[in-house]
Scaffold this motif. Structure first.
Motif, PDB file in Angstrom:
ATOM      1  N   UNK A  18       0.815  -1.220   0.000  1.00  0.00           N
ATOM      2  CA  UNK A  18       0.000   0.000   0.000  1.00  0.00           C
ATOM      3  C   UNK A  18       0.850   1.272   0.000  1.00  0.00           C
ATOM      4  N   UNK A  19       2.158   1.125   0.016  1.00  0.00           N
ATOM      5  CA  UNK A  19       3.034   2.293   0.048  1.00  0.00           C
ATOM      6  C   UNK A  19       3.060   2.984   1.400  1.00  0.00           C
ATOM      7  N   UNK A  20       2.661   2.291   2.449  1.00  0.00           N
ATOM      8  CA  UNK A  20       2.630   2.866   3.790  1.00  0.00           C
ATOM      9  C   UNK A  20       3.881   2.542   4.592  1.00  0.00           C
ATOM     10  N   UNK A  21       4.749   1.734   4.043  1.00  0.00           N
ATOM     11  CA  UNK A  21       6.006   1.392   4.710  1.00  0.00           C
ATOM     12  C   UNK A  21       6.995   0.914   3.666  1.00  0.00           C
ATOM     13  N   UNK A  22       8.265   1.083   3.971  1.00  0.00           N
ATOM     14  CA  UNK A  22       9.337   0.604   3.104  1.00  0.00           C
ATOM     15  C   UNK A  22      10.504   0.231   4.001  1.00  0.00           C
ATOM     16  N   UNK A  23      11.126  -0.890   3.704  1.00  0.00           N
ATOM     17  CA  UNK A  23      12.114  -1.468   4.611  1.00  0.00           C
ATOM     18  C   UNK A  23      13.131  -0.459   5.132  1.00  0.00           C
ATOM     19  N   UNK A  24      13.738   0.332   4.250  1.00  0.00           N
ATOM     20  CA  UNK A  24      14.837   1.203   4.655  1.00  0.00           C
ATOM     21  C   UNK A  24      14.445   2.664   4.809  1.00  0.00           C
ATOM     22  N   UNK A  25      13.163   2.960   4.723  1.00  0.00           N
ATOM     23  CA  UNK A  25      12.709   4.340   4.914  1.00  0.00           C
ATOM     24  C   UNK A  25      12.285   4.579   6.360  1.00  0.00           C
ATOM     25  N   UNK A  26      12.312   5.835   6.773  1.00  0.00           N
ATOM     26  CA  UNK A  26      11.917   6.184   8.123  1.00  0.00           C
ATOM     27  C   UNK A  26      10.478   5.793   8.413  1.00  0.00           C
ATOM     28  N   UNK A  27      10.226   5.424   9.669  1.00  0.00           N
ATOM     29  CA  UNK A  27       8.880   4.980  10.044  1.00  0.00           C
ATOM     30  C   UNK A  27       8.683   5.268  11.520  1.00  0.00           C
ATOM     31  N   UNK A  28       7.505   5.775  11.929  1.00  0.00           N
ATOM     32  CA  UNK A  28       7.298   6.133  13.331  1.00  0.00           C
ATOM     33  C   UNK A  28       7.176   4.915  14.242  1.00  0.00           C
ATOM     34  N   UNK A  29       7.812   5.041  15.409  1.00  0.00           N
ATOM     35  CA  UNK A  29       7.678   4.017  16.449  1.00  0.00           C
ATOM     36  C   UNK A  29       7.620   4.713  17.806  1.00  0.00           C
ATOM     37  N   UNK A  30       6.493   5.384  18.107  1.00  0.00           N
ATOM     38  CA  UNK A  30       6.342   6.054  19.399  1.00  0.00           C
ATOM     39  C   UNK A  30       6.111   5.050  20.527  1.00  0.00           C
ATOM     40  N   UNK A  31       6.196   5.516  21.773  1.00  0.00           N
ATOM     41  CA  UNK A  31       5.975   4.644  22.924  1.00  0.00           C
ATOM     42  C   UNK A  31       4.562   4.068  22.918  1.00  0.00           C
ATOM     43  N   UNK A  32       3.600   4.912  22.598  1.00  0.00           N
ATOM     44  CA  UNK A  32       2.196   4.491  22.571  1.00  0.00           C
ATOM     45  C   UNK A  32       1.505   5.125  21.370  1.00  0.00           C
ATOM     46  N   UNK A  33       0.366   4.550  21.010  1.00  0.00           N
ATOM     47  CA  UNK A  33      -0.444   5.136  19.942  1.00  0.00           C
ATOM     48  C   UNK A  33      -1.899   4.769  20.229  1.00  0.00           C
ATOM     49  N   UNK A  34      -2.768   5.775  20.180  1.00  0.00           N
ATOM     50  CA  UNK A  34      -4.185   5.551  20.455  1.00  0.00           C
ATOM     51  C   UNK A  34      -4.982   5.481  19.159  1.00  0.00           C
ATOM     52  N   UNK A  35      -5.800   4.424  19.066  1.00  0.00           N
ATOM     53  CA  UNK A  35      -6.649   4.266  17.878  1.00  0.00           C
ATOM     54  C   UNK A  35      -7.944   3.584  18.301  1.00  0.00           C
ATOM     55  N   UNK A  36      -9.054   4.110  17.821  1.00  0.00           N
ATOM     56  CA  UNK A  36     -10.350   3.513  18.131  1.00  0.00           C
ATOM     57  C   UNK A  36     -10.677   3.516  19.607  1.00  0.00           C
ATOM     58  N   UNK A  37     -10.092   4.447  20.343  1.00  0.00           N
ATOM     59  CA  UNK A  37     -10.355   4.522  21.771  1.00  0.00           C
ATOM     60  C   UNK A  37      -9.455   3.653  22.622  1.00  0.00           C
ATOM     61  N   UNK A  38      -8.576   2.875  22.004  1.00  0.00           N
ATOM     62  CA  UNK A  38      -7.638   2.036  22.742  1.00  0.00           C
ATOM     63  C   UNK A  38      -6.243   2.654  22.686  1.00  0.00           C
ATOM     64  N   UNK A  39      -5.523   2.558  23.777  1.00  0.00           N
ATOM     65  CA  UNK A  39      -4.145   3.025  23.816  1.00  0.00           C
ATOM     66  C   UNK A  39      -3.224   1.813  23.699  1.00  0.00           C
ATOM     67  N   UNK A  91     -10.425  -3.007  17.246  1.00  0.00           N
ATOM     68  CA  UNK A  91     -10.216  -4.429  16.956  1.00  0.00           C
ATOM     69  C   UNK A  91      -9.480  -4.613  15.635  1.00  0.00           C
ATOM     70  N   UNK A  92      -9.780  -3.780  14.654  1.00  0.00           N
ATOM     71  CA  UNK A  92      -9.052  -3.845  13.382  1.00  0.00           C
ATOM     72  C   UNK A  92      -7.588  -3.515  13.594  1.00  0.00           C
ATOM     73  N   UNK A  93      -7.322  -2.498  14.392  1.00  0.00           N
ATOM     74  CA  UNK A  93      -5.938  -2.123  14.675  1.00  0.00           C
ATOM     75  C   UNK A  93      -5.209  -3.244  15.414  1.00  0.00           C
ATOM     76  N   UNK A  94      -5.888  -3.870  16.379  1.00  0.00           N
ATOM     77  CA  UNK A  94      -5.279  -4.961  17.136  1.00  0.00           C
ATOM     78  C   UNK A  94      -4.939  -6.143  16.230  1.00  0.00           C
ATOM     79  N   UNK A  95      -5.767  -6.366  15.200  1.00  0.00           N
ATOM     80  CA  UNK A  95      -5.502  -7.472  14.274  1.00  0.00           C
ATOM     81  C   UNK A  95      -4.172  -7.294  13.553  1.00  0.00           C
ATOM     82  N   UNK A  96      -3.764  -6.059  13.322  1.00  0.00           N
ATOM     83  CA  UNK A  96      -2.505  -5.794  12.618  1.00  0.00           C
ATOM     84  C   UNK A  96      -1.307  -6.346  13.374  1.00  0.00           C
ATOM     85  N   UNK A  97      -1.437  -6.474  14.697  1.00  0.00           N
ATOM     86  CA  UNK A  97      -0.331  -7.008  15.497  1.00  0.00           C
ATOM     87  C   UNK A  97      -0.687  -8.387  16.076  1.00  0.00           C
TER      88      UNK A  97
END
Length: 557
Positions: A327-348, A419-425
């Motif tokens: 989908x062009x949302x990530x690339x192996x050697x390109x920068x990508x965010x990895x914060x301590x936490x991320x909130x989505x759909x009301x879940x942290x 739940x969709x976000x949780x499925x990604x991991x």
């Protein structure tokens, strides 16, 4: 009193229940024992209370030792005497108990039953069973151990046997039955890939596999049926892909032969490896063909490796990464965010120990298994994106695998919001087993999905499942780079040490409600081998499942 004495004398002439090597007082003892066993005691007190116009007292709280042993004796005595109605009334599900206990004599044809209770442990009472199975003019003795648990019924406080089919026989699940007669399926002799015979005695993990092979190929392999006592699975067991099971063979049939793809060396090694851990399972495949080379489980009663339905944790990130790259949302050697936490759909959502990677690449996030690197992209995906990726590229979640024995081919349901976000991991509603996750690594290694199989499709002309498309060369190259880097420098490095350079891996930990430790997952490939394993409640996958998988990949083949 004269009438009661005559009744008690008649009862005392019946064959008594043996309890811990002694005759149970409730059968052959004084009137008090019979009174408590056959309707006195609390029931009489309730009756007296009712006559006095008082509301009966419902006893609550933990069961006493006397309550447990008395309830157990009541049930076991009645069962041994063939008093089905009385035995069923001593359980908390009289209808189900009546059906199974009636079938025990009528359908399973087991008679002359002697039940010997062991030493109580809390609310549980173990017991041994001895009897005779007879079909026409053939008889054989049967002996096995079982156990029951006593519970307090809420409405009246009465101690009763907690009814489950496993009380009658430990191999029974609720809804299963016991039947003695001519076998529905002729026996089979299973062979490994080299032509050697496979037995459950040599490979304990393969007992359920052999049951499945007989069910699938017994009538096709040229054998003739014998007479046996067997477990016939009910609806619930069939839904879990459980096969019928032979418990006692009264007369032998003539087995047919079925050749499998199993490697005797890898199978033996897999058995040894899972035996080192509690609740471990592993599968080894050949990526170039899909042949299953080994399958092993610590628990021999259920084939978790083929039929398990568990959240795969971060091993799911292999599939998710292929999606994000496409989908062009990530690339192996390109920068990508990895914060301590991320909130989505009301879940942290958190990373392990809330680590973060500042200015890192997607490859670094994959190698360290950064959850937020994936969750942060959830809002840019359609709700069905992950489901389609799993189905179209990795051949999963379509319920159409035909490996030769019952199996579960994973589930990646369409979900929304958190739940969709949780499925990604690999959490949420995603469910997999080691067979599925070994296939994921095999797909990355080979470049295209090959449905795993235990028996070659040429044996019965069955059609194997296929994926509708393959990854683009760029996506495949980057995915291999991610897994290679993780095996060399990431969370899988310790387990995969010395196995490179043609290798790749991904670790995973899946949280499970009620467990103090997560399930540890590991999937990897090396050369023309791919494998995956899980250690339930084991902790981090790199430390638990990793050494099991790596030891098998080290064997080559």
């Amino acid at each position: 009193m004269g009438k009661r004495r005559r009744v008690d004398e008649r009862r005392s002439k019946r064959r008594p229940l043996v309890v811990g090597g002694m005759i149970a007082v409730v059968v052959g003892g004084a009137g008090l024992g019979v009174y408590a066993l056959y309707g006195g005691g609390a029931a009489a007190e309730d009756g007296a209370a009712a006559q006095a116009g008082k509301k009966p007292v419902v006893k609550t709280g933990p069961l006493s030792a006397t309550e447990v042993t008395t309830a157990a004796r009541t049930f076991l005595t009645a069962w041994q005497r063939g008093e089905v109605t009385r035995a069923a009334a001593a359980t908390d599900d009289a209808t189900a108990a009546t059906a199974l206990l009636t079938g025990y004599t009528k359908d399973a044809r087991i008679t002359g039953v002697t039940l010997t209770a062991g030493t109580r442990t809390g609310d549980k009472v173990p017991f041994s069973v001895k009897g005779t199975v007879t079909y026409k003019k053939v008889s054989k003795p049967i002996a096995y151990d079982s156990a029951l648990t006593v519970v307090r019924r809420a409405k009246d406080g009465r101690p009763l046997v907690d009814w489950h089919a496993s009380v009658v026989h430990p191999d029974l699940a609720d809804g299963d039955t016991l039947v003695t007669g001519e076998a529905g399926d002729p026996p089979v002799t299973a062979l490994d890939r080299d032509g050697g015979e496979i037995t459950a005695a040599e490979y304990p993990s393969l007992g359920t596999v052999l049951d499945g092979l007989r069910e699938k190929y017994g009538k096709k392999a040229g054998g003739t049926a014998g007479v046996e006592l067997r477990v016939v699975r009910g609806k619930a067991s069939k839904a879990k892909k459980s096969s019928d099971k032979t418990l006692l063979e009264l007369s032998k049939g003539t087995p047919g032969k079925v050749r499998t793809t199993l490697s005797p060396a890898l199978q033996a090694a897999a058995e040894r490896q899972v035996a080192k851990s509690s609740r471990a399972s592993v599968v080894v495949l050949r990526p170039s063909t899909g042949e299953i080379l080994a399958v092993a489980n610590t628990n021999h009663g259920f084939n978790t490796a083929f039929n398990g339905s568990l959240a795969p944790g971060s091993t799911m990130k292999v599939i998710t990464s292929s999606l994000l790259i496409e989908k062009g949302l990530a690339s192996a050697d390109k920068g990508h965010p990895c914060p301590k936490t991320f909130t989505y759909g009301g879940w942290k959502f958190h990373n392990d120990d809330d680590f973060q990677i500042k200015g890192g690449t997607f490859k670094a996030s994959f190698a360290r298994s950064c959850n937020t690197a994936f969750i942060s992209q959830a809002g840019k995906l359609d709700e069905d994106s992950l489901t389609k990726q799993a189905q179209q590229v990795f051949g999963l979640s379509m319920n159409n695998w035909a490996i030769g024995v019952p199996s579960f081919d994973g589930s990646v349901p369409v979900q929304s919001a958190a739940q969709m976000a949780a499925s990604l991991i690999g959490q949420g509603g995603v469910r997999m087993n080691p067979l599925n996750m070994a296939s994921v690594s095999a797909t990355v290694k080979s470049g295209t999905f090959h449905q795993p199989y235990l028996v070659a499709p040429s044996v019965d002309d069955r059609t194997l499942a296929t994926a509708s498309r393959s990854m683009s060369p760029s996506t495949l190259s980057q995915l291999r780079e991610l897994m290679n880097y993780t095996a060399a420098y990431g969370t899988a490095a310790e387990a995969m040490s010395g196995l490179g350079p043609d290798y790749g891996a991904k670790t995973g930990s899946a949280e499970v409600d009620g467990q103090s430790k997560p399930n540890g997952w590991f999937t990897a490939y090396r050369g023309d081998l791919a494998a995956a394993g899980v250690v339930q409640a084991g902790g981090h996958g790199g430390d638990t499942a990793g050494p099991i998988v790596a030891s098998l990949l080290r064997m080559g083949g």
